[in-house]
Design a protein around this motif. Structure first.
Motif, short mmCIF file in Angstrom:
data_model
loop_
_atom_site.label_atom_id
_atom_site.label_comp_id
_atom_site.label_asym_id
_atom_site.label_seq_id
_atom_site.Cartn_x
_atom_site.Cartn_y
_atom_site.Cartn_z
N ASP A 287 2.13 -22.82 -31.47
CA ASP A 287 1.11 -20.89 -31.31
C ASP A 287 0.46 -20.36 -32.54
O ASP A 287 0.97 -20.08 -33.52
CB ASP A 287 2.46 -20.06 -31.11
N TRP B 235 5.94 -19.75 -21.00
CA TRP B 235 6.16 -20.67 -20.81
C TRP B 235 6.89 -22.11 -20.20
O TRP B 235 6.34 -23.17 -20.20
CB TRP B 235 4.78 -20.89 -21.87
N THR C 287 10.78 -17.25 -23.11
CA THR C 287 9.23 -17.38 -23.14
C THR C 287 8.80 -17.65 -21.86
O THR C 287 8.96 -17.90 -20.51
CB THR C 287 8.56 -18.54 -23.62
N SER D 30 3.53 -27.99 -21.11
CA SER D 30 2.97 -29.20 -20.83
C SER D 30 3.25 -30.46 -20.21
O SER D 30 3.73 -31.37 -21.61
CB SER D 30 1.25 -29.24 -20.76
N THR E 175 1.71 -23.68 -25.57
CA THR E 175 1.71 -24.52 -24.38
C THR E 175 2.90 -25.30 -24.29
O THR E 175 3.04 -26.52 -25.17
CB THR E 175 0.57 -24.64 -24.50
#
Length: 367
Positions: free
Chosen positions: A114, A65, A63, A19, A17
């Motif tokens: 990951d 993300w 990616t 964020s 992630t």
């Protein structure tokens, strides 16, 4: 269940992630801003060749993300050096070690690892089995200092070889077009080592490629693993060697380094180099401000803030993603920190054993 193995099911493990974050935790900041600027300038120069020059790495992320306009990475590198120059002119300490300045002038993106991919590769690897949900695995690599010889000997029977003669004058693209014809793709590492140690091998690689320097087996393995060797010759001359082109065999993360078939041919260079798609143009790098990682998914040149545990206390370090390696294809759970110049693993461990195996990580982008 074996002791030390992870008890999580595959379904409970998180994907990587990225964020947004607005605040940074407490910690001591290490100031290596001038070295950081040096690597930033060299990386910016490489990125300025443009996407078409190296589409695999000159981009803002591939990616699902994370996707950043590539120009923001270049702008961030430029800003680093502007701040360093302004601070030097004003005679003040580096603002790149001031968390309030960082929070004001950079977009901060928290990177969590990951865990799914790490668990797939965790058999026999306790550090991956224990990978936290909020921290990356932080391995450390180093530039190996070795004692080399200009001729083979019982103590130094293994060479770092330059490109084989049949492709010495070929570009990378020309050589790869002749993949089924040239020497480089013909031999794995185990066959090459056998050539050098057998009393009467049917073929010697030294007849097919120029030996640049002769090393012990340990020093050969260190050079192949680290990608760079700094060699002190008996006369006191120091020479630098960097990986040039490999034999096309992928690094197998399930096997020990000495058992690998992947093999690199080297090139003598003026200093320590990081990533470049060919040896004719690689990025000069510096220890402690450079990390290797998955530049293919993240994009080359990322500014990454690490928070490690050193002597049990939190320490912040700004680093640049300017290198990679065979272990970093489809790897968003790990970074490899260039820790310094050492003679061997014992020397390395003496200087780095106080640094933890995991690190919190944030990607920084100039606002």
């Amino acid at each position: 269940m074996l002791a030390g193995t992870c008890s999580f099911s595959a379904g409970s493990l998180a994907s990587p992630t990225f964020s947004p974050a607005t605040q940074l935790p407490a910690g001591t900041w290490v100031d290596l801003s001038e070295d950081l600027c040096d690597v930033a300038e060299e990386t910016h120069r490489y990125l300025s060749q443009g996407h078409a020059y190296d589409p695999a790495t000159i981009h803002g992320g591939t990616t699902p993300w994370l996707n950043t306009p590539a120009e923001r990475i270049k702008d961030t590198l430029t800003f680093i050096c502007e701040v360093v120059a302004q601070d030097a002119q004003a005679g003040r300490s580096s603002r790149l070690t001031d968390p309030e300045f960082i929070q004001q002038h950079f977009e901060i993106i928290r990177w969590s690892p990951d865990q799914q991919r790490a668990q797939q590769l965790s058999e026999g690897k306790p550090l991956l089995q224990r990978l936290p949900a909020d921290r990356l695995l932080l391995t450390k690599y180093y530039v190996r200092l070795t004692d080399g010889q200009t001729a083979p000997s019982a103590a130094t029977p293994h060479a770092l070889y330059g490109l084989p003669h049949d492709e010495a004058q070929l570009s990378l693209e020309q050589a790869d077009a002749r993949r089924d014809q040239i020497t480089r793709y013909r031999y794995g590492k185990q066959a090459i080592v056998a050539m050098e140690t057998s009393p009467q091998p049917p073929t010697r690689l030294s007849d097919l490629a120029p030996p640049l320097i002769w090393l012990s087996r340990d020093d050969l393995e260190g050079a192949l693993l680290q990608g760079t060797a700094v060699v002190n010759e008996p006369g006191g001359q120091r020479r630098y060697f960097n990986v040039h082109r490999n034999n096309g065999i992928a690094y197998d993360r399930t096997r020990r380094p000495e058992e690998q078939e992947r093999y690199w041919y080297f090139k003598e260079v003026p200093g320590v180099l990081g990533y470049g798609k060919d040896a004719d143009y690689k990025i000069p790098i510096r220890p402690k401000v450079t990390v290797a990682g998955d530049i293919f998914q993240l994009g080359l040149g990322r500014l990454i803030l690490l928070r490690t545990q050193e002597h049990g206390e939190p320490v912040f370090r700004l680093t640049l993603l300017a290198d990679t390696g065979g272990a970093f294809h489809d790897n968003l759970y790990q970074l490899d920190w260039l820790s310094g110049y050492y003679r061997d693993w014992d020397d390395y461990h003496r200087h780095n054993r106080h640094i933890g195996d995991y690190a919190e990580a944030w990607l920084l982008l100039k606002r």
